[in-house]
Design a protein around this motif. Structure first.
Motif, PDB file in Angstrom:
ATOM      1  N   ASP A   1       0.841  -1.203   0.000  1.00 41.81           N
ATOM      2  CA  ASP A   1       0.000   0.000   0.000  1.00 41.81           C
ATOM      3  C   ASP A   1       0.875   1.252   0.000  1.00 41.81           C
ATOM      4  O   ASP A   1       1.888   1.325   0.718  1.00 41.81           O
ATOM      5  CB  ASP A   1      -0.910   0.020   1.235  1.00 41.81           C
ATOM      6  CG  ASP A   1      -2.063  -0.975   1.129  1.00 41.81           C
ATOM      7  OD1 ASP A   1      -2.243  -1.541   0.040  1.00 41.81           O
ATOM      8  OD2 ASP A   1      -2.764  -1.174   2.136  1.00 41.81           O
ATOM      9  N   GLY A   2       0.478   2.236  -0.821  1.00 39.11           N
ATOM     10  CA  GLY A   2       1.202   3.497  -0.862  1.00 39.11           C
ATOM     11  C   GLY A   2       2.355   3.536  -1.844  1.00 39.11           C
ATOM     12  O   GLY A   2       2.997   4.586  -1.997  1.00 39.11           O
ATOM     13  N   ILE A   3       2.630   2.410  -2.506  1.00 38.75           N
ATOM     14  CA  ILE A   3       3.723   2.368  -3.474  1.00 38.75           C
ATOM     15  C   ILE A   3       3.172   2.569  -4.882  1.00 38.75           C
ATOM     16  O   ILE A   3       2.223   1.890  -5.283  1.00 38.75           O
ATOM     17  CB  ILE A   3       4.487   1.023  -3.392  1.00 38.75           C
ATOM     18  CG1 ILE A   3       5.174   0.893  -2.027  1.00 38.75           C
ATOM     19  CG2 ILE A   3       5.514   0.916  -4.510  1.00 38.75           C
ATOM     20  CD1 ILE A   3       5.928  -0.409  -1.855  1.00 38.75           C
ATOM     21  N   ASP A   4       3.756   3.458  -5.628  1.00 37.37           N
ATOM     22  CA  ASP A   4       3.365   3.678  -7.019  1.00 37.37           C
ATOM     23  C   ASP A   4       3.885   2.512  -7.857  1.00 37.37           C
ATOM     24  O   ASP A   4       5.085   2.203  -7.810  1.00 37.37           O
ATOM     25  CB  ASP A   4       3.973   4.990  -7.518  1.00 37.37           C
ATOM     26  CG  ASP A   4       3.466   5.368  -8.907  1.00 37.37           C
ATOM     27  OD1 ASP A   4       3.411   4.488  -9.781  1.00 37.37           O
ATOM     28  OD2 ASP A   4       3.126   6.545  -9.113  1.00 37.37           O
ATOM     29  N   PRO A   5       3.009   1.836  -8.623  1.00 38.17           N
ATOM     30  CA  PRO A   5       3.473   0.700  -9.437  1.00 38.17           C
ATOM     31  C   PRO A   5       4.624   1.058 -10.368  1.00 38.17           C
ATOM     32  O   PRO A   5       5.517   0.249 -10.598  1.00 38.17           O
ATOM     33  CB  PRO A   5       2.222   0.315 -10.232  1.00 38.17           C
ATOM     34  CG  PRO A   5       1.082   0.775  -9.385  1.00 38.17           C
ATOM     35  CD  PRO A   5       1.560   2.022  -8.730  1.00 38.17           C
ATOM     36  N   ALA A   6       4.624   2.290 -10.910  1.00 37.33           N
ATOM     37  CA  ALA A   6       5.712   2.701 -11.799  1.00 37.33           C
ATOM     38  C   ALA A   6       7.038   2.777 -11.045  1.00 37.33           C
ATOM     39  O   ALA A   6       8.087   2.380 -11.562  1.00 37.33           O
ATOM     40  CB  ALA A   6       5.386   4.053 -12.431  1.00 37.33           C
ATOM     41  N   GLU A   7       6.995   3.272  -9.810  1.00 41.26           N
ATOM     42  CA  GLU A   7       8.206   3.317  -8.999  1.00 41.26           C
ATOM     43  C   GLU A   7       8.671   1.908  -8.645  1.00 41.26           C
ATOM     44  O   GLU A   7       9.869   1.619  -8.610  1.00 41.26           O
ATOM     45  CB  GLU A   7       7.954   4.117  -7.714  1.00 41.26           C
ATOM     46  CG  GLU A   7       7.681   5.596  -7.932  1.00 41.26           C
ATOM     47  CD  GLU A   7       7.416   6.312  -6.622  1.00 41.26           C
ATOM     48  OE1 GLU A   7       7.538   5.664  -5.567  1.00 41.26           O
ATOM     49  OE2 GLU A   7       7.098   7.514  -6.660  1.00 41.26           O
ATOM     50  N   PHE A   8       7.708   1.030  -8.400  1.00 39.94           N
ATOM     51  CA  PHE A   8       8.061  -0.328  -8.006  1.00 39.94           C
ATOM     52  C   PHE A   8       8.797  -1.051  -9.130  1.00 39.94           C
ATOM     53  O   PHE A   8       9.692  -1.863  -8.871  1.00 39.94           O
ATOM     54  CB  PHE A   8       6.800  -1.110  -7.625  1.00 39.94           C
ATOM     55  CG  PHE A   8       7.087  -2.403  -6.932  1.00 39.94           C
ATOM     56  CD1 PHE A   8       7.287  -2.436  -5.556  1.00 39.94           C
ATOM     57  CD2 PHE A   8       7.186  -3.585  -7.633  1.00 39.94           C
ATOM     58  CE1 PHE A   8       7.569  -3.624  -4.915  1.00 39.94           C
ATOM     59  CE2 PHE A   8       7.464  -4.781  -6.995  1.00 39.94           C
ATOM     60  CZ  PHE A   8       7.660  -4.797  -5.625  1.00 39.94           C
ATOM     61  N   ASP A   9       8.448  -0.756 -10.371  1.00 35.32           N
ATOM     62  CA  ASP A   9       9.106  -1.404 -11.507  1.00 35.32           C
ATOM     63  C   ASP A   9      10.595  -1.106 -11.556  1.00 35.32           C
ATOM     64  O   ASP A   9      11.365  -1.865 -12.172  1.00 35.32           O
ATOM     65  CB  ASP A   9       8.453  -0.955 -12.823  1.00 35.32           C
ATOM     66  CG  ASP A   9       7.082  -1.592 -13.019  1.00 35.32           C
ATOM     67  OD1 ASP A   9       6.832  -2.645 -12.406  1.00 35.32           O
ATOM     68  OD2 ASP A   9       6.264  -1.022 -13.772  1.00 35.32           O
TER      69      ASP A   9
END
Length: 303
Positions: free
Chosen positions: A41-49
């Motif tokens: 929760d709270g993590i941007d999927p684009a950042e996670f990539d």
């Protein structure tokens, strides 16, 4: 009015998980207060990539709030899960439920904790102990990391399948598992519909991690509300429906055999002779088409 149990459901992706939690809760057959939390929760999927994945790293397959499925580092998720459970442990929940398999880190809380990995692994080991050849369908590519799962030598077959993926993969999987006695779909992402398809194609009984976790939580809720006699009655009803050829006494004997009681202990519980227990047990095994006690236990576990 009795207070409803308040339960925190923790998933390894982002909350809510409308594809998992509602179906799990429906199997409880009781009213509860639900709150969902996700490790990511709270993590941007684009950042996670942009987070690196090391070679041969143990990974998990999970869903983000936008509907995307991604492969994530198990170590990263476990650190987030541990911190989340530590926070929830201070918020007066009746249960914390980790809705995931594949997590290896032990999590200890004062709040009663149901860890999906621990529960499903124990269930598989129980099947193995009675000589059941269990086939496992995983939701991640475990090539080179099979040693993280310690189900025992009774596991004859295991295959990998990543969701979502080509539906044809299920055909390949079921062909590889036809020599097994029982199939466990080892991910909370696998639905009852998927299990029915695998069962139809393989001809084998299939259990999902979701069903196993729901059964464990239901038992805990029953114990909390002191409805264990109702649970036992429900088991007897299921047996009588599945095996109408069994008499009431035969079902009682079978229940106690599965509970691990010896013939003498069953005789004391039911106030009948040791010899009568042996006769009833023999009749049960003949009617169910099994020749060993482990076969009898396996039949009831399937039920």
């Amino acid at each position: 009015m009795a207070r409803l149990p308040r339960i925190a459901f923790v998933t390894i992706g982002q909350a809510p998980r409308p594809d998992i939690v509602p179906q799990l809760v429906r199997q409880l057959d009781t009213e509860i207060l639900i709150e969902e939390f996700g490790a990511l929760d709270g993590i941007d999927p684009a950042e996670f990539d942009r987070l690196p994945l090391s070679p041969n790293q143990i990974t998990l397959h999970t869903r983000f709030a936008n509907g995307d499925y991604k492969i994530v580092s198990a170590d990263f998720v476990e650190r987030r899960i541990a911190a989340l459970c530590e926070r929830l442990d201070r918020e007066n929940y009746d249960f914390i439920v980790i809705v995931s398999t594949g997590l290896r880190q032990e999590i200890v809380t004062k709040t009663p904790l149901l860890n999906g990995q621990t529960i499903v692994e124990s269930w598989v080991q129980s099947l193995s102990m009675v000589g059941c050849r269990v086939g496992i369908i995983y939701s991640v590519d475990l090539q080179g990391t099979e040693n993280i799962f310690t189900h025992g030598s009774a596991i004859r077959q295991s295959v990998s399948y990543t969701l979502p993926g080509p539906s044809g993969n299920i055909d390949d999987i079921t062909r590889n598992l036809r020599n097994c006695d029982f199939i466990v779909m080892y991910s909370m992402a696998y639905s009852g519909e998927m299990a029915q398809k695998v069962s139809a194609q393989s001809g084998k009984p299939v259990a999902t991690a979701r069903n196993i976790l729901a059964s464990s939580l239901r038992m805990q809720l029953n114990s909390m509300t002191d409805t264990r006699p109702h649970e036992k009655k429900d088991i007897a009803m299921r047996m009588s429906q599945a095996y109408p050829q069994l008499t009431r006494r035969e079902i009682e004997v079978a229940e106690n055999v599965v509970a691990g009681l010896s013939n003498k202990e069953i005789a004391r519980v039911l106030d009948i002779s040791h010899r009568t227990v042996e006769i009833h047990r023999g009749r049960v095994m003949k009617k169910l088409g099994v020749t060993t006690v482990s076969g009898l236990i396996r039949q009831v576990l399937v039920l």
